[in-house]
Design a protein around this motif. Sequence first.
Motif, short mmCIF file in Angstrom:
data_model
loop_
_atom_site.label_atom_id
_atom_site.label_comp_id
_atom_site.label_asym_id
_atom_site.label_seq_id
_atom_site.Cartn_x
_atom_site.Cartn_y
_atom_site.Cartn_z
N SER A 7 -5.80 -22.05 18.09
CA SER A 7 -5.21 -21.57 19.33
C SER A 7 -6.31 -21.27 20.33
O SER A 7 -7.41 -20.91 19.95
N ARG A 8 -5.98 -21.43 21.59
CA ARG A 8 -6.97 -21.12 22.61
C ARG A 8 -7.14 -19.62 22.76
O ARG A 8 -8.17 -19.14 23.16
N ARG A 9 -6.11 -18.85 22.50
CA ARG A 9 -6.18 -17.41 22.70
C ARG A 9 -5.91 -16.65 21.42
O ARG A 9 -5.17 -17.11 20.55
N ALA A 10 -6.49 -15.48 21.34
CA ALA A 10 -6.26 -14.61 20.18
C ALA A 10 -6.16 -13.18 20.69
O ALA A 10 -6.60 -12.85 21.79
N LEU A 11 -5.58 -12.32 19.87
CA LEU A 11 -5.42 -10.91 20.20
C LEU A 11 -6.31 -10.08 19.27
O LEU A 11 -6.26 -10.24 18.05
N LEU A 12 -7.11 -9.19 19.86
CA LEU A 12 -7.97 -8.29 19.08
C LEU A 12 -7.54 -6.85 19.35
O LEU A 12 -7.58 -6.38 20.49
N ILE A 13 -7.17 -6.14 18.30
CA ILE A 13 -6.74 -4.75 18.38
C ILE A 13 -7.86 -3.87 17.84
O ILE A 13 -8.29 -4.04 16.69
N VAL A 14 -8.34 -2.96 18.66
CA VAL A 14 -9.50 -2.15 18.30
C VAL A 14 -9.14 -0.72 17.90
O VAL A 14 -8.57 0.04 18.71
N ARG A 45 2.49 -13.40 17.97
CA ARG A 45 3.08 -13.93 16.74
C ARG A 45 4.06 -15.06 17.03
O ARG A 45 4.13 -16.05 16.28
N ALA A 46 4.80 -14.94 18.12
CA ALA A 46 5.80 -15.95 18.46
C ALA A 46 5.17 -17.31 18.75
O ALA A 46 5.81 -18.35 18.60
N THR A 47 3.91 -17.30 19.17
CA THR A 47 3.24 -18.56 19.48
C THR A 47 2.15 -18.90 18.45
O THR A 47 1.31 -19.77 18.68
N HIS A 48 2.16 -18.17 17.33
CA HIS A 48 1.22 -18.43 16.24
C HIS A 48 -0.24 -18.23 16.65
O HIS A 48 -1.13 -18.89 16.13
N ALA A 49 -0.46 -17.33 17.62
CA ALA A 49 -1.83 -17.02 18.03
C ALA A 49 -2.44 -16.07 16.98
O ALA A 49 -1.75 -15.18 16.48
N ALA A 96 -20.48 -6.68 15.59
CA ALA A 96 -21.68 -6.27 14.87
C ALA A 96 -21.41 -6.07 13.38
O ALA A 96 -20.62 -5.21 12.98
N GLY A 97 -22.05 -6.89 12.55
CA GLY A 97 -21.92 -6.75 11.12
C GLY A 97 -20.58 -7.17 10.54
O GLY A 97 -20.23 -6.79 9.42
N THR A 98 -19.79 -7.93 11.30
CA THR A 98 -18.48 -8.39 10.83
C THR A 98 -18.42 -9.92 10.92
O THR A 98 -19.31 -10.55 11.48
N GLY A 99 -17.34 -10.48 10.44
CA GLY A 99 -17.17 -11.93 10.52
C GLY A 99 -16.36 -12.38 11.70
O GLY A 99 -15.95 -13.55 11.78
N LEU A 100 -16.10 -11.48 12.67
CA LEU A 100 -15.21 -11.80 13.77
C LEU A 100 -15.61 -13.05 14.55
O LEU A 100 -14.77 -13.90 14.85
N ALA A 101 -16.87 -13.17 14.91
CA ALA A 101 -17.30 -14.32 15.71
C ALA A 101 -17.00 -15.63 14.99
O ALA A 101 -16.48 -16.59 15.59
N GLN A 102 -17.28 -15.69 13.71
CA GLN A 102 -17.03 -16.91 12.95
C GLN A 102 -15.54 -17.17 12.80
O GLN A 102 -15.10 -18.33 12.87
N TRP A 103 -14.75 -16.13 12.61
CA TRP A 103 -13.30 -16.31 12.50
C TRP A 103 -12.73 -16.88 13.79
O TRP A 103 -11.86 -17.75 13.76
N LEU A 104 -13.22 -16.40 14.92
CA LEU A 104 -12.74 -16.90 16.21
C LEU A 104 -13.14 -18.37 16.39
O LEU A 104 -12.35 -19.18 16.89
N ARG A 105 -14.35 -18.72 15.98
CA ARG A 105 -14.79 -20.11 16.09
C ARG A 105 -13.95 -21.00 15.17
O ARG A 105 -13.53 -22.10 15.56
N ASP A 106 -13.68 -20.53 13.96
CA ASP A 106 -12.89 -21.31 13.02
C ASP A 106 -11.47 -21.55 13.55
O ASP A 106 -10.87 -22.60 13.29
N ALA A 107 -10.94 -20.57 14.29
CA ALA A 107 -9.60 -20.68 14.83
C ALA A 107 -9.57 -21.39 16.19
O ALA A 107 -8.53 -21.49 16.82
N LYS A 108 -10.76 -21.87 16.64
CA LYS A 108 -10.88 -22.59 17.91
C LYS A 108 -10.43 -21.74 19.10
O LYS A 108 -9.84 -22.24 20.05
N VAL A 109 -10.70 -20.45 19.03
CA VAL A 109 -10.33 -19.53 20.10
C VAL A 109 -11.39 -19.56 21.20
O VAL A 109 -12.59 -19.52 20.91
#
Length: 234
Positions: A7-14, A45-49, A96-109
């Motif tokens: 997906s082009r977009r993703a939601l991050l809840i902090v 969720r409705a758009t599988h983001a 910082a210290g998480t896998g977030l950047a790689q997860w976003l790249r893997d999801a093509k966000v």
Amino acid sequence: MSDLVQSRRALLIVDMQRGLFNGAEPPHEGARVLDNINLLIARARATHAPIFAARHTGPKGSPIEPGSALRQLLADLHVDAERDVTFDKTRPSCFAGTGLAQWLRDAKVDELAIVGMKTEYCVDTTCRAASELGWRTVLIEDAHTTTDAPGLSAQAIVAHHNRVLSGPFVNSRAPPTTCFKAPARCAGVSLSVHAQCASSAVRVKLSVDREGTAGRDGRQNETRPVTGARGSFG
């Protein structure tokens, strides 16, 4: 992570956690912010983001130490542990210290909508980090919050960050308007939410830095105002 839909977009809840949201000092317009975040979760969720939820973890002995009940996400937050990605962090930046950047790249966000708390700490830091790492960043103005500080009200802190962050680092949008579909298709709905990061205005609009913060694909960011409460992810 293999189940994430590209997906082009993703939601991050902090940091929407029991110990932070239900602390001695109530967050500014907490109920409305939580409702707006749940609206965005449903839209994504409705758009599988992809949906990511960060939990801040403090050192051993702190109220939000590893394994503590106060470290858990709010029960009323509609994050689904079976479908969404929940992860722990120990620094203000969700990267910082998480896998977030790689997860976003893997999801093509390439565009990240950010919500949660606290505005002046982890939300602000994560917005700036996301922009510096090359993602187009959207801070939902009515979906982030904080608590009062000595000499400064939570309302003033939120308003200040919505103004300061918008433009150079972040896009601004409101939940009603926030779309998880192509930008051109997100328009005309309104819910008041603020987007503040380091690239565009924070409000019921989606804006991206016209100054020219380049996206991950090398294209210049652009500011696109959008308003409304029925936007979608996609």
